[in-house]
Design a protein around this motif. Structure first.
Motif, PDB file in Angstrom:
ATOM      1  N   VAL A  28       0.856  -1.189   0.000  1.00  0.00           N
ATOM      2  CA  VAL A  28       0.000   0.000   0.000  1.00  0.00           C
ATOM      3  C   VAL A  28       0.890   1.235   0.000  1.00  0.00           C
ATOM      4  O   VAL A  28       1.747   1.383   0.891  1.00  0.00           O
ATOM      5  N   PHE A  29       0.681   2.122  -0.961  1.00  0.00           N
ATOM      6  CA  PHE A  29       1.469   3.359  -1.023  1.00  0.00           C
ATOM      7  C   PHE A  29       0.667   4.514  -0.454  1.00  0.00           C
ATOM      8  O   PHE A  29      -0.454   4.779  -0.892  1.00  0.00           O
ATOM      9  N   LEU A  30       1.255   5.212   0.523  1.00  0.00           N
ATOM     10  CA  LEU A  30       0.648   6.395   1.137  1.00  0.00           C
ATOM     11  C   LEU A  30       1.453   7.614   0.717  1.00  0.00           C
ATOM     12  O   LEU A  30       2.623   7.765   1.094  1.00  0.00           O
ATOM     13  N   GLY A  31       0.839   8.479  -0.060  1.00  0.00           N
ATOM     14  CA  GLY A  31       1.542   9.619  -0.632  1.00  0.00           C
ATOM     15  C   GLY A  31       1.722  10.777   0.324  1.00  0.00           C
ATOM     16  O   GLY A  31       1.239  10.770   1.460  1.00  0.00           O
ATOM     17  N   GLY A  32       2.418  11.787  -0.164  1.00  0.00           N
ATOM     18  CA  GLY A  32       2.737  12.946   0.646  1.00  0.00           C
ATOM     19  C   GLY A  32       1.699  14.050   0.542  1.00  0.00           C
ATOM     20  O   GLY A  32       0.708  13.949  -0.196  1.00  0.00           O
ATOM     21  N   LEU A  33       1.943  15.104   1.270  1.00  0.00           N
ATOM     22  CA  LEU A  33       1.052  16.254   1.309  1.00  0.00           C
ATOM     23  C   LEU A  33       0.958  16.901  -0.063  1.00  0.00           C
ATOM     24  O   LEU A  33       1.980  17.245  -0.670  1.00  0.00           O
ATOM     25  N   SER A  35       0.449  15.689  -2.808  1.00  0.00           N
ATOM     26  CA  SER A  35       0.823  14.842  -3.933  1.00  0.00           C
ATOM     27  C   SER A  35      -0.386  13.985  -4.296  1.00  0.00           C
ATOM     28  O   SER A  35      -1.434  14.079  -3.668  1.00  0.00           O
ATOM     29  N   ASP A  36      -0.244  13.162  -5.315  1.00  0.00           N
ATOM     30  CA  ASP A  36      -1.363  12.290  -5.678  1.00  0.00           C
ATOM     31  C   ASP A  36      -0.829  10.941  -6.111  1.00  0.00           C
ATOM     32  O   ASP A  36       0.380  10.720  -6.185  1.00  0.00           O
ATOM     33  N   MET A  37      -1.747  10.034  -6.410  1.00  0.00           N
ATOM     34  CA  MET A  37      -1.345   8.659  -6.690  1.00  0.00           C
ATOM     35  C   MET A  37      -0.729   8.484  -8.066  1.00  0.00           C
ATOM     36  O   MET A  37      -0.347   7.373  -8.437  1.00  0.00           O
ATOM     37  N   GLU A  38      -0.622   9.571  -8.844  1.00  0.00           N
ATOM     38  CA  GLU A  38       0.038   9.507 -10.137  1.00  0.00           C
ATOM     39  C   GLU A  38       1.510   9.901 -10.042  1.00  0.00           C
ATOM     40  O   GLU A  38       2.188  10.023 -11.066  1.00  0.00           O
ATOM     41  N   GLY A  39       2.017  10.098  -8.828  1.00  0.00           N
ATOM     42  CA  GLY A  39       3.410  10.465  -8.642  1.00  0.00           C
ATOM     43  C   GLY A  39       4.362   9.352  -9.074  1.00  0.00           C
ATOM     44  O   GLY A  39       3.984   8.180  -9.171  1.00  0.00           O
ATOM     45  N   THR A  40       5.612   9.727  -9.297  1.00  0.00           N
ATOM     46  CA  THR A  40       6.615   8.791  -9.821  1.00  0.00           C
ATOM     47  C   THR A  40       6.768   7.560  -8.942  1.00  0.00           C
ATOM     48  O   THR A  40       6.782   6.420  -9.429  1.00  0.00           O
ATOM     49  N   LYS A  41       6.888   7.757  -7.632  1.00  0.00           N
ATOM     50  CA  LYS A  41       7.131   6.616  -6.733  1.00  0.00           C
ATOM     51  C   LYS A  41       5.937   5.667  -6.716  1.00  0.00           C
ATOM     52  O   LYS A  41       6.104   4.444  -6.761  1.00  0.00           O
ATOM     53  N   ALA A  42       4.735   6.207  -6.654  1.00  0.00           N
ATOM     54  CA  ALA A  42       3.541   5.361  -6.598  1.00  0.00           C
ATOM     55  C   ALA A  42       3.381   4.538  -7.867  1.00  0.00           C
ATOM     56  O   ALA A  42       3.126   3.324  -7.816  1.00  0.00           O
ATOM     57  N   VAL A  43       3.527   5.177  -9.013  1.00  0.00           N
ATOM     58  CA  VAL A  43       3.345   4.489 -10.289  1.00  0.00           C
ATOM     59  C   VAL A  43       4.464   3.465 -10.513  1.00  0.00           C
ATOM     60  O   VAL A  43       4.231   2.346 -11.000  1.00  0.00           O
ATOM     61  N   HIS A  44       5.693   3.842 -10.156  1.00  0.00           N
ATOM     62  CA  HIS A  44       6.815   2.915 -10.308  1.00  0.00           C
ATOM     63  C   HIS A  44       6.615   1.673  -9.439  1.00  0.00           C
ATOM     64  O   HIS A  44       6.830   0.541  -9.896  1.00  0.00           O
ATOM     65  N   LEU A  45       6.206   1.893  -8.201  1.00  0.00           N
ATOM     66  CA  LEU A  45       6.027   0.776  -7.279  1.00  0.00           C
ATOM     67  C   LEU A  45       4.890  -0.137  -7.744  1.00  0.00           C
ATOM     68  O   LEU A  45       4.962  -1.362  -7.607  1.00  0.00           O
ATOM     69  N   GLU A  46       3.852   0.470  -8.322  1.00  0.00           N
ATOM     70  CA  GLU A  46       2.761  -0.333  -8.863  1.00  0.00           C
ATOM     71  C   GLU A  46       3.272  -1.243  -9.986  1.00  0.00           C
ATOM     72  O   GLU A  46       2.952  -2.447 -10.022  1.00  0.00           O
ATOM     73  N   ALA A  47       4.042  -0.681 -10.905  1.00  0.00           N
ATOM     74  CA  ALA A  47       4.567  -1.473 -12.017  1.00  0.00           C
ATOM     75  C   ALA A  47       5.486  -2.584 -11.513  1.00  0.00           C
ATOM     76  O   ALA A  47       5.457  -3.715 -12.016  1.00  0.00           O
ATOM     77  N   TRP A  48       6.284  -2.263 -10.513  1.00  0.00           N
ATOM     78  CA  TRP A  48       7.189  -3.255  -9.922  1.00  0.00           C
ATOM     79  C   TRP A  48       6.392  -4.397  -9.291  1.00  0.00           C
ATOM     80  O   TRP A  48       6.717  -5.575  -9.463  1.00  0.00           O
ATOM     81  N   CYS A  49       5.330  -4.059  -8.571  1.00  0.00           N
ATOM     82  CA  CYS A  49       4.495  -5.079  -7.943  1.00  0.00           C
ATOM     83  C   CYS A  49       3.774  -5.921  -8.989  1.00  0.00           C
ATOM     84  O   CYS A  49       3.667  -7.149  -8.859  1.00  0.00           O
ATOM     85  N   ARG A  50       3.271  -5.289 -10.039  1.00  0.00           N
ATOM     86  CA  ARG A  50       2.596  -6.034 -11.105  1.00  0.00           C
ATOM     87  C   ARG A  50       3.543  -7.064 -11.718  1.00  0.00           C
ATOM     88  O   ARG A  50       3.158  -8.215 -11.990  1.00  0.00           O
TER      89      ARG A  50
END
Length: 250
Positions: A28-33, A35-50
């Motif tokens: 589960v990714f919890l973003g910063g103040l 920011s949104d779920m389209e940020g680099t870290k969130a999207v990268h981590l999603e692709a890595w998990c997939r």
């Protein structure tokens, strides 16, 4: 890219999210103040998990991204409620929680409420208690008077338009502080922090490390990394940290 889904919470908010099915534990990714779920870290981590066949969840707090609400009307407590709602409604079983900046504070608040669900935690430039130790502590007398009289004050940001800090944000933050009372983290924790971060200091990272009660907690300081922590090498370190806590928890 799959269409965005929405979760209606008990508070009447509509939270935008993307969920990928896969094996557990769910990352589960919890973003910063602001920011949104389209940020680099969130999207990268999603692709890595997939790619690993790992279950993954990212979402927008209310007042952020595609979710309902207005940012300036929100607070740490509101976003904590959003996090609990998303976790409870959208995930099952153990979690690996990855919290970035304010999301690190949210991860720690989640640990106080749902420790039994968390198998491991990774924080990236975690900013616990920043409304008090950063904003309020840094206000001069004029800013404090303005906050009291007008209900808000504008602060410059290195990363976006000025923050509008409201009186409610400060007062609510005081009810959510995690570094003033015992903080038990009964699972492996990996903390990542850049030395060139101008938003969160290395002192904050060390303070969290020293304050928490945890049998397996490590802090990695990355020379010259900034608050974004989202270039290629930093993204690789996030992957390694998630893998590490996952293997340790297994």
């Amino acid at each position: 890219m799959p269409a965005t889904d929405f979760l209606k919470t008990a508070q009447g908010r509509s939270l935008a999210y993307h969920k990928s099915d896969g094996q557990g534990p769910t990352v589960v990714f919890l973003g910063g103040l602001k920011s949104d779920m389209e940020g680099t870290k969130a999207v990268h981590l999603e692709a890595w998990c997939r790619a690993r066949g790992q279950a993954f969840l990212r979402f927008d707090y209310s007042g952020h991204g595609e979710s309902s609400g207005v940012f300036d009307e929100g607070s740490i407590g509101d976003w904590h409620e959003d996090t609990l709602a998303a976790i409870d409604a959208l995930t099952d079983g153990p979690l690996i929680v990855v919290g970035s900046s304010m999301g690190g504070w949210q991860a720690l608040l989640l640990a106080r409420e749902r420790a039994e669900r968390i198998a491991g935690m990774v924080t990236i430039a975690a900013a616990p208690d920043f409304t008090e130790d950063g904003w309020w502590a840094g206000f001069d007398d004029a800013q404090r008077r303005m906050l009291e009289a007008e209900g808000q004050v504008a602060l410059p940001s290195d990363y976006m338009e000025p923050y509008i800090v409201t009186k409610r944000m400060i007062e609510d933050g005081r009810n959510r502080l995690v570094l003033r009372a015992p903080l038990s983290l009964p699972f492996p924790v990996r903390c990542l922090q850049g030395t060139a971060d101008t938003a969160v200091t290395t002192e904050t990272a060390v303070k969290l490390l020293e304050h928490a009660t945890c049998e397996d907690m490590r802090l990695l300081l990355v020379k010259d990394a900034d608050h974004r922590f989202s270039d290629g090498p930093c993204l690789g370190l996030i992957e390694q940290a998630v893998s590490d806590v996952m293997e340790t928890a297994a």
